[in-house]
Scaffold this active site. Structure first.
Site, PDB file in Angstrom:
ATOM      1  N   HIS A  96      -9.319 112.999  30.358  1.00 62.82           N
ATOM      2  CA  HIS A  96      -9.207 111.924  31.354  1.00 62.82           C
ATOM      3  C   HIS A  96     -10.552 111.237  31.564  1.00 62.82           C
ATOM      4  O   HIS A  96     -11.588 111.755  31.158  1.00 62.82           O
ATOM      5  CB  HIS A  96      -8.659 112.480  32.677  1.00 62.82           C
ATOM      6  CG  HIS A  96      -9.685 113.182  33.509  1.00 62.82           C
ATOM      7  ND1 HIS A  96     -10.031 114.500  33.315  1.00 62.82           N
ATOM      8  CD2 HIS A  96     -10.448 112.738  34.538  1.00 62.82           C
ATOM      9  CE1 HIS A  96     -10.951 114.843  34.191  1.00 62.82           C
ATOM     10  NE2 HIS A  96     -11.232 113.787  34.951  1.00 62.82           N
TER      11      HIS A  96
ATOM     12  N   ALA B 230     -23.410 119.008  15.804  1.00 60.41           N
ATOM     13  CA  ALA B 230     -23.850 119.351  17.155  1.00 60.41           C
ATOM     14  C   ALA B 230     -24.233 118.083  17.929  1.00 60.41           C
ATOM     15  O   ALA B 230     -24.815 117.153  17.369  1.00 60.41           O
ATOM     16  CB  ALA B 230     -25.052 120.286  17.077  1.00 60.41           C
TER      17      ALA B 230
ATOM     18  N   ARG C 100     -13.548 108.087  18.657  1.00 61.41           N
ATOM     19  CA  ARG C 100     -12.467 107.522  17.827  1.00 61.41           C
ATOM     20  C   ARG C 100     -11.863 108.618  16.966  1.00 61.41           C
ATOM     21  O   ARG C 100     -12.494 109.651  16.743  1.00 61.41           O
ATOM     22  CB  ARG C 100     -13.023 106.423  16.901  1.00 61.41           C
ATOM     23  CG  ARG C 100     -13.628 105.240  17.634  1.00 61.41           C
ATOM     24  CD  ARG C 100     -12.556 104.295  18.203  1.00 61.41           C
ATOM     25  NE  ARG C 100     -13.157 103.176  18.906  1.00 61.41           N
ATOM     26  CZ  ARG C 100     -13.264 103.065  20.234  1.00 61.41           C
ATOM     27  NH1 ARG C 100     -12.845 104.041  21.023  1.00 61.41           N
ATOM     28  NH2 ARG C 100     -13.803 101.988  20.790  1.00 61.41           N
TER      29      ARG C 100
END
Ligand SMILES: CC(C)(COP(=O)(O)OP(=O)(O)OC[C@H]1O[C@@H](n2cnc3c(N)ncnc32)[C@H](O)[C@@H]1OP(=O)(O)O)[C@@H](O)C(=O)NCCC(=O)NCCS
Length: 179
Positions: free
Chosen positions: A63, A107, A113
Site C-alpha cells: 500500500h 541489495a 516496476r
C-alpha cells in the site's frame, strides 16, 4: 520489531504465521531473514512463491498512503515474487509489482516496476543488470579460480579461530564462495 509496529501495523518475521492466516500466500522453502517487513495491513495482496530468499531488512509494501490525506484514499496493489527468486538486503518492493521466477534483486534496490523471469536487477529504481543465467555462469567459472569453503568453515560447522584467520588471508584479494 517494536519500531515497525509503531509505524502503522508493519509486523516482523515472528508474525509470519499470523500474516498467512490473514491471507499472505507463501510457498515452500521460503527463507526470510531478520528485519524483514511484510505489509500486514494488506498481506492478502502478496504472493510469494517456492524457494524464495528474502534477505535482511527487505520491505514488501502493498500500500501507499501518500494519497490518503489529499484524496481520502490510499493506493494499494498486488505484489508477487516468483519461484527461486532472491531479494537482496534492504530492498523495497512497492505496490503493483510482479517479480518473476529466477530473479536476483540486488541489495538496496527499490523495485517500482515488473521484473521479467530470469533477470538480475539492481538500483533505485531497479533496472536490469544482466540475466540470471549469465550471472550464475560467471560465478560458476569464478568458483574454479577462487577459494571455495565447505561447511567446516561456518559457525554451524564450528569454524576454529585458526580457520577464521586463514579465510581472511585467502580472501585478501577477492571474493570466495561458502557452502
Ligand atoms: C546485484 C548483485 C547480485 C550483482 O552481483 P555481481 O554481478 O557479482 O556484482 P559486481 O560486484 O560484479 O557488480 C557488477 C556491477 O553492478 C553494480 N552493483 C552491484 N551490486 C549492486 C547493487 N546492489 N546495487 C546497484 N549496483 C550494484 C556494481 O557496482 C558493478 O557496476 P560496474 O560494472 O559499473 O562497476 C550483488 O552485488 C548483490 O547486490 N547481491 C545481493 C547481496 C545481498 O543482499 N546479500 C544479503 C545476504 S544474503
Amino acid at each position: 520489531m517494536f519500531r515497525a509496529r509503531i509505524i502503522g501495523g508493519m509486523f516482523d518475521v515472528e508474525d509470519i504465521r499470523r500474516l498467512k492466516k490473514r491471507g499472505l500466500v507463501m510457498g515452500r522453502n521460503v527463507k526470510i531473514m531478520s528485519g524483514v517487513v511484510i505489509d500486514s495491513s494488506h498481506c492478502w495482496l502478496i504472493d510469494i512463491g517456492n524457494n524464495v530468499t528474502i534477505a535482511p531488512g527487505v520491505h514488501i509494501i502493498a500500500h501507499d498512503a501518500s494519497t490518503k490525506y489529499h484524496l481520502g484514499y490510499t493506493k494499494i496493489g498486488r505484489i508477487s515474487i516468483g519461484d527461486n527468486t532472491f531479494i537482496g538486503a534492504r530492498s523495497v518492493i512497492l505496490p503493483n509489482v510482479r517479480i518473476g521466477r529466477n530473479v536476483v534483486v540486488g541489495a538496496g534496490s527499490v523495485v517500482t516496476r515488473n521484473i521479467p523471469d530470469g533477470m538480475v536487477v539492481a538500483g533505485n529504481p531497479a533496472s536490469v543488470v544482466t540475466t540470471t543465467t549469465n550471472y550464475m555462469n560467471r560465478h560458476r567459472k569464478a568458483m574454479k579460480k577462487r577459494p571455495v569453503f565447505d561447511t567446516t568453515w561456518t559457525l554451524h560447522g564450528k569454524i576454529s579461530d585458526k580457520k577464521k584467520h586463514e579465510m581472511k588471508r585467502m580472501l585478501r584479494d577477492g571474493i570466495g564462495f561458502i557452502e
